[in-house]
Design an enzyme around this catalytic site. Structure first.
Site, short mmCIF file in Angstrom:
data_model
loop_
_atom_site.label_atom_id
_atom_site.label_comp_id
_atom_site.label_asym_id
_atom_site.label_seq_id
_atom_site.Cartn_x
_atom_site.Cartn_y
_atom_site.Cartn_z
N ALA A 271 32.55 -110.40 -3.77
CA ALA A 271 31.80 -111.67 -4.43
C ALA A 271 32.63 -112.23 -5.57
O ALA A 271 32.64 -113.54 -5.43
CB ALA A 271 30.51 -111.00 -4.97
N GLY B 165 17.30 -112.78 -4.36
CA GLY B 165 18.18 -111.70 -5.11
C GLY B 165 19.32 -112.40 -5.78
O GLY B 165 20.14 -113.25 -5.17
N ALA B 166 19.43 -112.10 -7.32
CA ALA B 166 20.26 -112.68 -7.97
C ALA B 166 21.35 -111.96 -8.62
O ALA B 166 21.61 -112.01 -9.83
CB ALA B 166 19.48 -113.74 -9.24
N ARG C 240 14.66 -111.25 -10.26
CA ARG C 240 13.86 -109.98 -10.32
C ARG C 240 13.33 -110.16 -12.04
O ARG C 240 12.28 -110.09 -12.17
CB ARG C 240 14.08 -108.82 -9.87
CG ARG C 240 13.33 -107.85 -9.93
CD ARG C 240 13.54 -106.48 -9.02
NE ARG C 240 14.78 -106.00 -9.47
CZ ARG C 240 15.07 -104.49 -9.38
NH1 ARG C 240 14.08 -103.99 -9.09
NH2 ARG C 240 16.19 -104.00 -9.92
N SER D 282 35.85 -103.29 -4.94
CA SER D 282 34.46 -102.81 -3.98
C SER D 282 33.53 -101.62 -4.71
O SER D 282 34.36 -100.71 -4.87
CB SER D 282 35.18 -102.37 -2.84
OG SER D 282 34.22 -101.65 -1.93
N GLY E 264 23.99 -112.27 -4.17
CA GLY E 264 23.20 -113.57 -3.94
C GLY E 264 23.66 -114.75 -5.08
O GLY E 264 23.49 -115.67 -4.39
N LYS F 79 32.09 -100.46 7.85
CA LYS F 79 33.45 -100.45 6.87
C LYS F 79 32.93 -100.03 5.47
O LYS F 79 33.95 -99.65 4.87
CB LYS F 79 33.72 -101.88 6.97
CG LYS F 79 32.92 -102.92 6.32
CD LYS F 79 32.94 -103.10 4.53
CE LYS F 79 31.81 -103.88 4.06
NZ LYS F 79 32.01 -103.89 2.65
N TYR G 141 26.66 -110.20 -13.83
CA TYR G 141 27.33 -109.95 -12.41
C TYR G 141 28.53 -110.64 -12.20
O TYR G 141 29.45 -110.11 -11.50
CB TYR G 141 26.23 -110.28 -11.55
CG TYR G 141 25.11 -109.23 -11.11
CD1 TYR G 141 25.11 -108.14 -10.61
CD2 TYR G 141 23.75 -109.53 -11.66
CE1 TYR G 141 24.11 -107.11 -10.74
CE2 TYR G 141 22.87 -108.57 -11.69
CZ TYR G 141 23.03 -107.30 -10.96
OH TYR G 141 22.02 -106.49 -10.89
N1 LIG Z 1 28.80 -107.95 -3.95
C1 LIG Z 1 29.50 -108.22 -2.84
O1 LIG Z 1 30.79 -108.44 -3.03
C2 LIG Z 1 28.78 -108.34 -1.56
C3 LIG Z 1 29.44 -109.09 -0.57
C4 LIG Z 1 28.86 -109.05 0.76
C5 LIG Z 1 27.65 -108.44 0.96
N2 LIG Z 1 26.87 -107.75 -0.21
C6 LIG Z 1 25.84 -107.16 0.36
O2 LIG Z 1 24.79 -107.82 -0.52
C7 LIG Z 1 23.70 -106.87 -0.67
C8 LIG Z 1 23.31 -107.22 -2.22
O3 LIG Z 1 24.43 -106.78 -2.94
P1 LIG Z 1 24.78 -107.43 -4.38
O4 LIG Z 1 26.53 -107.11 -4.44
O5 LIG Z 1 24.30 -108.47 -4.87
O6 LIG Z 1 24.07 -106.14 -5.11
P2 LIG Z 1 23.93 -106.15 -6.66
O7 LIG Z 1 23.61 -104.60 -7.15
O8 LIG Z 1 24.87 -106.88 -7.53
O9 LIG Z 1 22.63 -107.09 -6.81
C9 LIG Z 1 21.19 -106.43 -6.37
C10 LIG Z 1 20.17 -107.53 -6.59
O10 LIG Z 1 18.92 -107.05 -6.25
C11 LIG Z 1 18.03 -106.87 -7.20
N3 LIG Z 1 17.22 -105.57 -6.72
C12 LIG Z 1 17.62 -104.22 -7.05
N4 LIG Z 1 16.47 -103.51 -6.67
C13 LIG Z 1 15.61 -104.48 -6.15
C14 LIG Z 1 14.32 -104.22 -5.57
N5 LIG Z 1 13.64 -102.95 -5.38
N6 LIG Z 1 13.62 -105.29 -5.31
C15 LIG Z 1 14.04 -106.44 -5.53
N7 LIG Z 1 15.18 -106.71 -5.97
C16 LIG Z 1 15.97 -105.72 -6.35
C17 LIG Z 1 18.71 -106.39 -8.42
O11 LIG Z 1 18.10 -106.83 -9.62
C18 LIG Z 1 20.02 -107.30 -8.26
O12 LIG Z 1 19.81 -108.92 -8.52
C19 LIG Z 1 24.05 -105.56 -0.31
O13 LIG Z 1 23.70 -105.14 0.88
C20 LIG Z 1 25.70 -105.75 -0.19
O14 LIG Z 1 26.38 -104.90 0.71
C21 LIG Z 1 27.85 -107.40 -1.28
O1 LIG Z 2 31.26 -103.92 -3.24
P1 LIG Z 2 31.13 -103.73 -1.71
O2 LIG Z 2 31.79 -102.21 -1.47
O3 LIG Z 2 29.77 -103.69 -1.51
O4 LIG Z 2 31.98 -104.45 -0.60
C1 LIG Z 2 31.68 -105.87 -0.91
C2 LIG Z 2 31.67 -106.60 0.27
O5 LIG Z 2 30.90 -106.22 1.55
C3 LIG Z 2 33.05 -107.08 0.80
O6 LIG Z 2 32.96 -107.51 2.01
#
Ligand SMILES: NC(=O)c1ccc[n+]([C@@H]2O[C@H](COP(=O)([O-])OP(=O)(O)OC[C@H]3O[C@@H](n4cnc5c(N)ncnc54)[C@H](O)[C@@H]3O)[C@@H](O)[C@H]2O)c1
Ligand SMILES: O=P(O)(O)OC[C@H](O)CO
Length: 378
Positions: free
Chosen positions: A149, A16-17, A40, A263, A21, A200, A57
């Site tokens: 992130a 997951g990029a 992907r 967020s 990720g 949260k 991103y």
């Molecule tokens: N962004 C943050 O600050 C952050 C911090 C901590 C945890 N998270 C958690 O990390 C997880 C991923 O979030 P993110 O911020 O990277 O989301 P994002 O939307 O930035 O990225 C999601 C990634 O998943 C891919 N994707 C989407 N649908 C897909 C599918 N069906 N199959 C395979 N890949 C698919 C997308 O192409 C993308 O690369 C979430 O559960 C989020 O809660 C995010």
């Molecule tokens: O952007 P959100 O709301 O998915 O939050 C990102 C992280 O989970 C914060 O810790």
């Protein structure tokens, strides 16, 4: 760095990029690993490989030279000593089916970076991983905490917690996933750590609604504080340790997510508060707001466990279009007028509700010959 030096680095994979990720990949690479991302979209893999950027991103962030990417899962996972998963929670099960064909015989730790529950089953991500990879739960770890992130990608000092039922796995992952700007602590309360991250998000949607409506700091502070009580009551009823919800994966993440415009959950809530429908919010969001899909399964689990979640209930009503966002409050307006104890919805002061249930669960375990009740097993 020469090819020979690079070949000597420990290898890890991130599936997951997206925003998190890629950021976590940078954390791992800056901590001394060679990281291969699975992207992907082939064009994103090319951008990471050639420009060392993920401009969609993480605009303006340079990625380390020890990060590469592939559009092919088998290439990304090849030789990985640890595998990190960071895709939307609703897509995890289908993607694990592909992962399983490639890693089921190995014993590498699998680390969930995700903060959602599966809508259809209400399962936490570590449970979905355990089911789909048919692996020992002691091989699974989860990472959580106040981890926006973009701030981490900009190398702002941050802490996180790595949790596994195996202390050894948690420590092995925590040693790999740390560097000068990212500090990882460990615990063995997977249930509390995962639910902290899920819950949260729901409170952050509520705070976004408050912002969108235009209410001020008193409303937000009231909802955050009462929200933490809801989070703790719910998580403890599912088998979490109350202390975990006071830590990085609970209170810490609640603060970060509720107060940051970065967020996505907070942003989604703000749009709802401004009067957009859920369908329009989903159209506007181009990144994952996990809270939107987690509301219904969390309320279902809460009902089954007899836990009151008035704030999450209101978020659901706003999402369903059955409540005017301006009615959002730290309590349900349909609540009766009897004064309640501050610490829990059950009127037991001093955290009595959560602690009482924890005690009850311990007694149940004794009655079950030391085994946890089935819903508590991770
Ligand atoms: N962004 C943050 O600050 C952050 C911090 C901590 C945890 N998270 C958690 O990390 C997880 C991923 O979030 P993110 O911020 O990277 O989301 P994002 O939307 O930035 O990225 C999601 C990634 O998943 C891919 N994707 C989407 N649908 C897909 C599918 N069906 N199959 C395979 N890949 C698919 C997308 O192409 C993308 O690369 C979430 O559960 C989020 O809660 C995010
Ligand atoms: O952007 P959100 O709301 O998915 O939050 C990102 C992280 O989970 C914060 O810790």
């Amino acid at each position: 760095m020469s090819r020979k030096q690079d070949a000597a680095l420990p290898r890890v994979a991130v599936v997951g990029a997206g925003s998190w990720g890629t950021t976590f990949g940078k954390v791992l690479a800056d901590g001394g690993a060679h990281v291969t991302m699975w992207a992907r979209r082939p064009e994103l893999a090319t951008e990471i490989n050639e420009a060392k950027r993920n401009s969609g991103y993480l605009p303006g962030v340079n990625l380390p030279r020890t990060m590469s990417a592939s559009h092919h899962l088998s290439e990304a996972l090849e030789g990985a000593e640890q595998i990190y998963l960071s895709i939307p929670s609703q897509a995890v099960r289908e993607n694990l089916k592909a992962v399983r064909a490639l890693v089921s015989m190995s014993d590498v730790p699998i680390v969930s970076l995700m903060k959602g529950v599966e809508r259809r089953t209400g399962l936490r991500m570590s449970q979905v991983i355990e089911q789909e990879l048919a692996c020992d739960p002691m091989r699974i770890a989860v990472a959580s905490g106040p981890n926006l992130a973009l701030e981490i990608a900009r190398e702002q000092p941050t802490a996180a917690v790595i949790s596994s039922t195996s202390q050894e796995t948690a420590e092995a992952v925590a040693r790999r996933a740390r560097n000068r700007y990212f500090r990882t602590f460990v615990n063995t309360d997977v249930i509390g750590t995962e639910f902290g991250g899920v819950l949260k998000n729901l409170i952050a949607v509520a705070i976004g609604i408050v912002d969108g409506v235009g209410y001020g700091e008193n409303t937000k502070a009231s909802i955050i504080t009462r929200g933490l009580v809801e989070m703790t009551d719910f998580a403890v009823a599912q088998g979490a340790e109350p202390e975990t919800l006071q830590g990085l994966a609970g209170l810490g993440d609640l603060i970060a997510t509720c107060q940051s415009p970065l967020s996505r959950n907070n942003t989604a809530g703000r749009l709802l508060g401004q009067g957009l429908s859920l369908a329009d919010v989903v159209k506007q969001m181009n990144q994952t707001a996990e809270g939107l899909a987690s509301v219904a399964p969390i309320l279902q689990l809460a009902r089954e466990a007899g836990v009151a979640m008035p704030i999450v209930e209101q978020v659901k009503r706003v999402l369903d279009g059955t409540m005017d966002p301006r009615e959002i409050a730290p309590h349900l307006t349909t609540d009766d007028d009897e004064p309640q104890g501050e610490r829990t919805q059950n009127g037991q002061a001093g955290g009595g509700g959560a602690l009482w249930r924890s005690l009850q669960r311990t007694l149940d375990q004794f009655r079950n010959g030391g085994r946890r009740a089935p819903r508590d097993q991770s």
